[in-house]
Design a protein around this motif. Structure first.
Motif, PDB file in Angstrom:
ATOM      1  N   ALA A   1       0.644  -1.271  -0.003  1.00 21.50           N
ATOM      2  CA  ALA A   1      -0.200   0.021   0.050  1.00 21.50           C
ATOM      3  C   ALA A   1       0.955   1.106   0.163  1.00 21.50           C
ATOM      4  N   CYS A   2       1.714   1.055   0.779  1.00 21.41           N
ATOM      5  CA  CYS A   2       2.704   2.328   0.810  1.00 21.41           C
ATOM      6  C   CYS A   2       3.510   2.629  -0.615  1.00 21.41           C
ATOM      7  N   VAL A   3       3.882   1.530  -1.113  1.00 20.54           N
ATOM      8  CA  VAL A   3       4.458   1.594  -2.662  1.00 20.54           C
ATOM      9  C   VAL A   3       3.457   2.190  -3.408  1.00 20.54           C
ATOM     10  N   ILE A   4       2.156   1.738  -3.449  1.00 21.68           N
ATOM     11  CA  ILE A   4       1.248   2.298  -4.437  1.00 21.68           C
ATOM     12  C   ILE A   4       0.956   3.923  -4.098  1.00 21.68           C
ATOM     13  N   LEU A   5       1.156   4.167  -3.009  1.00 23.81           N
ATOM     14  CA  LEU A   5       0.974   5.699  -2.586  1.00 23.81           C
ATOM     15  C   LEU A   5       2.269   6.253  -3.053  1.00 23.81           C
ATOM     16  N   GLY A   6       3.261   5.678  -2.788  1.00 22.15           N
ATOM     17  CA  GLY A   6       4.482   6.477  -3.139  1.00 22.15           C
ATOM     18  C   GLY A   6       4.716   6.760  -4.727  1.00 22.15           C
ATOM     19  N   GLN A   7       4.456   5.609  -5.242  1.00 23.58           N
ATOM     20  CA  GLN A   7       4.404   5.577  -6.865  1.00 23.58           C
ATOM     21  C   GLN A   7       3.330   6.900  -7.394  1.00 23.58           C
ATOM     22  N   GLY A   8       2.105   6.770  -6.835  1.00 20.46           N
ATOM     23  CA  GLY A   8       1.131   7.535  -7.170  1.00 20.46           C
ATOM     24  C   GLY A   8       1.496   9.020  -7.014  1.00 20.46           C
ATOM     25  N   ILE A   9       2.241   9.466  -6.100  1.00 20.83           N
ATOM     26  CA  ILE A   9       2.426  10.800  -5.686  1.00 20.83           C
ATOM     27  C   ILE A   9       3.533  10.950  -6.500  1.00 20.83           C
ATOM     28  N   PHE A  10       4.889  10.089  -6.682  1.00 22.98           N
ATOM     29  CA  PHE A  10       5.912  10.477  -7.492  1.00 22.98           C
ATOM     30  C   PHE A  10       5.661  10.421  -8.913  1.00 22.98           C
ATOM     31  N   VAL A  11       4.761   9.617  -9.502  1.00 21.91           N
ATOM     32  CA  VAL A  11       4.699   9.508 -11.044  1.00 21.91           C
ATOM     33  C   VAL A  11       4.144  10.972 -11.297  1.00 21.91           C
ATOM     34  N   ASN A  12       2.899  11.386 -10.510  1.00 20.97           N
ATOM     35  CA  ASN A  12       2.134  12.760 -10.775  1.00 20.97           C
ATOM     36  C   ASN A  12       3.082  13.933 -10.943  1.00 20.97           C
ATOM     37  N   PHE A  13       4.120  13.883  -9.654  1.00 23.99           N
ATOM     38  CA  PHE A  13       4.928  14.817  -9.549  1.00 23.99           C
ATOM     39  C   PHE A  13       6.035  14.984 -10.514  1.00 23.99           C
ATOM     40  N   PHE A  14       6.446  13.757 -11.067  1.00 21.43           N
ATOM     41  CA  PHE A  14       7.511  13.654 -12.181  1.00 21.43           C
ATOM     42  C   PHE A  14       6.837  14.133 -13.421  1.00 21.43           C
ATOM     43  N   ILE A  15       5.801  13.606 -13.754  1.00 18.44           N
ATOM     44  CA  ILE A  15       5.343  13.986 -14.963  1.00 18.44           C
ATOM     45  C   ILE A  15       5.057  15.578 -15.119  1.00 18.44           C
ATOM     46  N   LEU A  16       4.708  16.066 -14.122  1.00 17.23           N
ATOM     47  CA  LEU A  16       4.353  17.524 -14.268  1.00 17.23           C
ATOM     48  C   LEU A  16       5.707  18.355 -14.293  1.00 17.23           C
ATOM     49  N   SER A  17       6.781  17.797 -13.449  1.00 15.21           N
ATOM     50  CA  SER A  17       8.192  18.285 -13.711  1.00 15.21           C
ATOM     51  C   SER A  17       8.827  18.116 -14.889  1.00 15.21           C
ATOM     52  N   TYR A  18       8.460  17.062 -15.412  1.00 15.76           N
ATOM     53  CA  TYR A  18       9.277  16.531 -16.638  1.00 15.76           C
ATOM     54  C   TYR A  18       8.736  17.433 -17.792  1.00 15.76           C
ATOM     55  N   LEU A  19       7.230  17.874 -17.737  1.00  8.55           N
ATOM     56  CA  LEU A  19       6.747  18.776 -18.817  1.00  8.55           C
ATOM     57  C   LEU A  19       7.277  19.912 -18.389  1.00  8.55           C
ATOM     58  N   ILE A  20       7.824  20.444 -17.431  1.00  7.19           N
ATOM     59  CA  ILE A  20       8.139  22.030 -17.122  1.00  7.19           C
ATOM     60  C   ILE A  20       9.623  21.934 -17.699  1.00  7.19           C
ATOM     61  N   SER A  21      10.225  21.083 -16.913  1.00  6.95           N
ATOM     62  CA  SER A  21      11.982  20.968 -17.100  1.00  6.95           C
ATOM     63  C   SER A  21      12.509  19.837 -17.263  1.00  6.95           C
ATOM     64  N   PRO A  22      12.588  19.022 -18.510  1.00  5.54           N
ATOM     65  CA  PRO A  22      13.272  17.972 -18.515  1.00  5.54           C
ATOM     66  C   PRO A  22      14.684  17.809 -18.050  1.00  5.54           C
ATOM     67  N   ARG A  23      15.458  18.964 -18.313  1.00  3.21           N
ATOM     68  CA  ARG A  23      16.830  19.071 -17.914  1.00  3.21           C
ATOM     69  C   ARG A  23      17.038  18.862 -16.320  1.00  3.21           C
ATOM     70  N   PHE A  24      16.115  19.489 -15.563  1.00  2.00           N
ATOM     71  CA  PHE A  24      16.052  19.591 -14.255  1.00  2.00           C
ATOM     72  C   PHE A  24      15.724  18.216 -13.756  1.00  2.00           C
ATOM     73  N   CYS A  25      14.951  17.337 -14.382  1.00  2.00           N
ATOM     74  CA  CYS A  25      14.554  16.083 -14.005  1.00  2.00           C
ATOM     75  C   CYS A  25      15.610  15.156 -14.443  1.00  2.00           C
ATOM     76  N   HIS A  26      16.326  15.133 -15.331  1.00  2.00           N
ATOM     77  CA  HIS A  26      17.476  14.306 -15.603  1.00  2.00           C
ATOM     78  C   HIS A  26      18.500  14.705 -14.554  1.00  2.00           C
TER      79      HIS A  26
END
Length: 181
Positions: A70-95
């Protein structure tokens, strides 16, 4: 030993996210613009797959229970959404961010190796490498868990290099890494 297993398993469930998200984002971007991706997608998918293999190998050491999952599902859910938004804004920062995360993974696996070598993890020093690890990393038939940790640490060091490189070049520039590198 179990605290190390939990840490590795949890980190690897999240570590596979950046490569998959970045590959998906670049793939959709390429389709929308009807232009080439210049080889980034393949490298990013390879990274995601490699991180998944780290997880599958770690699962041979410990099977997580329902609360952990359950913690994995929660962690992935938060991180996936955060990372998608971040990657759309700045791929360089994300890499760059992922490059630093991979450096922390190298440090974690180095500490694990040190604990094996100092006798704090005697079970891992004697434990045979899981079949999945021997096959994936083409390890010797008599490979031990220490050999697996060495292979995983080498992967993480490579991911660090790839992500720092991708952060430093223009997103429209050709990927300097060929498939399988």
């Amino acid at each position: 030993m179990y605290s190390i297993c939990r840490r590795i398993i949890f980190l690897e469930t999240v570590a596979g996210v950046p490569g998959m998200v970045a590959a998906m984002t670049r793939h959709l971007h390429s389709l929308r613009r009807m232009r080439r991706d210049y080889g980034w997608i393949h490298t990013l998918l390879e990274e995601a797959e490699n991180e998944r293999m780290h997880l599958l190998t770690a699962l041979h050491l410990k099977r997580p229970g329902p609360f952990f999952r359950a913690c994995v599902i929660l962690g992935q859910g938060i991180f996936v959404n955060f990372f998608i938004l971040s990657y759309l804004i700045s791929p360089r920062f994300c890499h760059r961010f992922v490059g630093y995360l991979e450096e922390e993974a190298v440090i974690t696996y180095t500490k694990c190796l040190n604990q094996i070598d100092r006798g704090y993890l005697p079970m891992w020093a004697k434990m045979d490498a899981p079949d999945i690890a021997r096959t994936y990393w083409q390890l010797k038939p008599d490979a031990k868990m220490r050999d697996v940790i060495l292979a995983i640490r080498a992967d993480e060091a490579h991911h660090r290099l790839v992500n720092h490189t991708l952060a430093s070049i223009n997103p429209e520039q050709k990927n300097p890494y060929k498939p399988g590198e």
